[in-house]
Design an enzyme around this catalytic site. Structure first.
Site, PDB file in Angstrom:
ATOM      1  N   ASP A 117      -6.798   4.195   2.851  1.00 50.85           N
ATOM      2  CA  ASP A 117      -5.847   5.283   2.623  1.00 50.85           C
ATOM      3  C   ASP A 117      -6.341   6.273   1.574  1.00 50.85           C
ATOM      4  O   ASP A 117      -5.773   7.365   1.437  1.00 50.85           O
ATOM      5  CB  ASP A 117      -4.496   4.716   2.164  1.00 50.85           C
ATOM      6  CG  ASP A 117      -3.805   3.918   3.258  1.00 50.85           C
ATOM      7  OD1 ASP A 117      -3.959   4.284   4.433  1.00 50.85           O
ATOM      8  OD2 ASP A 117      -3.132   2.924   2.939  1.00 50.85           O
ATOM      9  N   ASP A 153       1.948   5.195   5.202  1.00 56.45           N
ATOM     10  CA  ASP A 153       1.225   4.109   5.850  1.00 56.45           C
ATOM     11  C   ASP A 153       2.242   2.988   6.117  1.00 56.45           C
ATOM     12  O   ASP A 153       3.294   2.931   5.482  1.00 56.45           O
ATOM     13  CB  ASP A 153       0.109   3.624   4.924  1.00 56.45           C
ATOM     14  CG  ASP A 153      -0.617   2.415   5.481  1.00 56.45           C
ATOM     15  OD1 ASP A 153      -1.003   2.460   6.659  1.00 56.45           O
ATOM     16  OD2 ASP A 153      -0.765   1.426   4.745  1.00 56.45           O
ATOM     17  N   ASP A 162      -1.631   2.258   0.388  1.00 59.83           N
ATOM     18  CA  ASP A 162      -2.037   1.225  -0.567  1.00 59.83           C
ATOM     19  C   ASP A 162      -3.464   0.736  -0.363  1.00 59.83           C
ATOM     20  O   ASP A 162      -4.074   0.210  -1.285  1.00 59.83           O
ATOM     21  CB  ASP A 162      -1.091   0.021  -0.484  1.00 59.83           C
ATOM     22  CG  ASP A 162      -1.285  -0.749   0.812  1.00 59.83           C
ATOM     23  OD1 ASP A 162      -1.572  -1.952   0.743  1.00 59.83           O
ATOM     24  OD2 ASP A 162      -1.174  -0.147   1.895  1.00 59.83           O
TER      25      ASP A 162
END
Length: 674
Positions: free
Chosen positions: A572, A377, A568
């Protein structure tokens, strides 16, 4: 306290579970784990006293072996160098029995208990049969020697387990029992478990925080090593989150409790590490299953070695072939595998904890060793997740005045971009007159500062008011805030989510070990590509919703690649659960993501991804080295023993010697620097 008892049981179980047949004890006098972990440090004992107590415990552990060794040495001297007329017959036998019992009694007892539970073919059974058999054929010295070396080997194994647990113990030491709570003008010391959310804690210099909270003091500096593995001090400002286990490094600070004691980040870290020791890797599970099949086979082979030769050997002597069978039994003991392999994984988890990485089970060490693709990410993983001003360009006005005017009007806005400008300007309203402020939805803000008309917003705002500006700004992928003063273009602010200092190093490190990197983000494609280019990421995809990320990762998994996903945010969590190895950034990460993840990086550093993979690979390498060592040496000496070419001394080396070598190899990982 309740949590102490829970931790003690869990960690003792982790230690004892290194071999299934040792769940009750390795030896009764050892109590499996030497000392109760929770009894140390939490009660504020003097460290010198604790060191002395630890030395006394070690001496007590080895005392039975010392007694046995002394009796054995005296017996060997009487037998070989200083013959005594009285040292024969039943007195000689009794002497060797006395030498045998200090180290052999507990093994005989464990063998009996294992048989009662249906586990006949345990290593206790093998050692008992081999040593009693040696007594039966008059090889008293060798019977005592085998059991003595076995007992010493077991003690060294247990001490190695204690060493492997030192990182977990150090985590336990970081959670204080009490907190100083402020009530009006008085400060009361309370049990941390009794402190409630909303109460205010006073934290003096050098003290550890017992619960998560919010800093009420203006500034404070903390040592965060308990949570991140990093010794670098971390400066905090009023309103910042402070986590349990952090140590105050300067003046007295006040912290408002935001989380219950049992729900703090450190408490959850402790639970995760303790649970991790109970989750076995495939290699570890295979060895356990293998030992259950392997041990009965060698017992039957030993019986065959003893009895079958009588059918075709002319000068068959039962005593000689029984001796060969007993050697075969000693060699076949699987403790080198059953102990050193779990210890290798335990050491890997400990080494990772020392480096601020939490593996939620040894199976994930194996998975990380096989990772081929790392998907990341962007926000909060490769970037800091905080918008900040990266560049200021002033046109026809000083930069100082541009910043002052813009910050003054943004102080009337609630937009997060405005907060970045205010922080950059370190703005304080010093009698600046701000009037007629109007939000223009989707465009920006308009108002007057000291009588000057100010327009602050995106390039769309300039177009709306027909103000000419530098058209090249439209091609910049980052957030651009354009400013016009009195209908004249006066400059712009470039605002971006700052890339983490070690992000580029992390990607370079992964590329060096031939791991492909892909970035997924919900941000616009132009911005994502710009970040990917700066970090040299192989592929990047933007404009993704959470379900789009799931779809992408599913496609990667369908290509039969071993995939790790690093994130995080709450969005996600589904992808982290889907990947072969889900990695969460533990500092900025949401609780849902951390709970879902298989691995947690406590200090949010992307370089720890490479460290986790490296630890996984080193652990697997050491485990397979031990498997190869144990099998090759045992097979060689088994063949020699069956052929009558190996004595009980070679058997002792093949069993205890190889086990100790494997253990020393396994604990190497704890000394490695990653």
């Amino acid at each position: 306290m309740a949590y102490k008892h829970k931790n003690n049981v869990s960690l003792k179980t982790a230690c004892c579970s290194l071999e299934e047949n040792k769940k009750e004890s390795i030896h009764n006098q050892t109590e499996c784990c030497t000392t109760d972990i929770d009894a140390e440090s939490h009660d504020g004992h003097n460290h010198d006293h604790d060191d002395l107590k630890e030395k006394e415990n070690v001496f007590r552990l080895f005392l039975p072996s010392i007694i046995s060794f002394v009796f054995l040495v005296v017996a060997l001297l009487f037998d070989n160098y200083f013959p005594q007329s009285w040292f024969n017959g039943w007195i000689r036998i009794l002497w060797y029995v006395v030498a045998y019992l200090p180290v052999g009694f507990s093994v005989l007892k464990d063998a009996f208990q294992s048989i009662r539970k249906g586990a006949v073919f345990s290593e206790f059974f093998l050692m008992s049969v081999a040593t009693i058999g040696a007594f039966g054929i008059g090889q008293y010295a060798e019977g005592v020697t085998v059991m003595l070396f076995y007992a010493i080997g077991e003690l060294f194994q247990m001490m190695a387990v204690q060493k492997a647990k030192s990182n977990i113990k150090s985590l336990l030491d970081q959670r204080p029992d009490t907190a100083n709570v402020i009530y009006g003008t008085t400060v009361v010391s309370k049990r941390a478990s009794e402190v409630t959310i909303g109460e205010i804690i006073e934290l003096k210099s050098g003290e550890k925080l017992a619960l998560d909270g919010k800093l009420l003091s203006d500034h404070a500096t903390f040592n965060t090593a308990a949570l991140t593995g990093e010794s670098k001090p971390d400066s905090k400002s009023k309103g910042d989150s402070i986590l349990a286990g952090m140590i105050n490094l300067n003046a007295v600070s006040q912290i408002e409790v935001t989380t219950a004691f049992t729900d703090s980040k450190l408490s959850k870290i402790l639970e995760m590490v303790q649970e991790a020791t109970a989750k076995k890797a495939p290699t570890e599970l295979f060895i356990r299953k293998f030992a259950k099949i392997y041990t009965p086979i060698v017992v039957y082979l030993a019986i065959g070695i003893c009895l079958i030769p009588m059918l075709f050997v002319d000068d068959y002597v039962f005593k000689d072939w029984l001796y060969r069978a007993l050697i075969f039994l000693v060699i076949s003991c699987p403790c080198a595998l059953v102990i050193s392999i779990p210890l290798g994984y335990f050491g890997g988890i400990g080494a990772a904890s020392k480096n601020g990485i939490l593996f939620k089970g040894s199976t994930f060490l194996d998975i990380m060793a096989a990772i081929q693709l790392v998907v990341l990410d962007k926000t909060g993983t490769l970037t800091k997740g905080v918008f900040s001003v990266q560049k200021v360009v002033a046109i026809g006005i000083s930069e100082k005045d541009l910043v002052r005017y813009t910050a003054a009007i943004e102080a009337k806005s609630t937009h997060p971009v405005g907060s970045a400008i205010i922080e950059f300007a370190n703005y304080v309203n010093n009698n600046t007159v701000v009037t007629e402020v109007t939000e223009i939805a989707g465009h920006g803000i308009k108002g007057f500062v000291d009588g000057n008309e100010i327009l602050v917003g995106s390039p769309k705002l300039m177009k709306k008011f027909n103000i000419d500006y530098d058209s090249e700004l439209d091609a910049i992928p980052y957030t651009i805030i354009v400013v016009a003063i009195n209908k004249k273009y006066s400059g712009y602010f470039l605002i971006a989510d700052e890339i983490k200092e070690d992000a580029k190093t992390a990607i370079e490190s992964l590329h060096k070990i031939n791991i492909k990197t892909i970035m997924l983000s919900g941000d616009n494609q132009a911005l994502v590509l710009a970040v990917a280019k700066e970090l040299n990421i192989d592929e990047a995809y933007g404009n993704l919703l959470p379900e789009d990320k799931v779809e992408k990762v599913t496609a990667f998994l369908n290509q039969k690649s071993k995939v790790a996903f690093v994130g995080d945010g709450v969005n996600d969590a589904p992808v982290i659960a889907l990947a072969d190895a889900g990695i969460a950034m533990g500092g900025l990460g949401s609780d849902a993501t951390i709970e879902t993840a298989d691995i947690v990086i406590q200090n949010d550093q992307p370089t720890k991804i490479f460290t986790a993979i490296n630890i996984g690979r080193k652990t697997k390498q050491i485990v397979w080295q031990n498997i190869g060592l144990a099998f090759s040496v045992k097979l060689l000496v088994l063949i020699l023993g069956a052929g009558g070419l190996a004595t009980m001394w070679e058997a002792v080396f093949a069993d205890v010697g190889v086990a100790l070598l494997a253990i020393l190899n396994a604990i190497r990982i704890q000394r490695m620097k990653f």
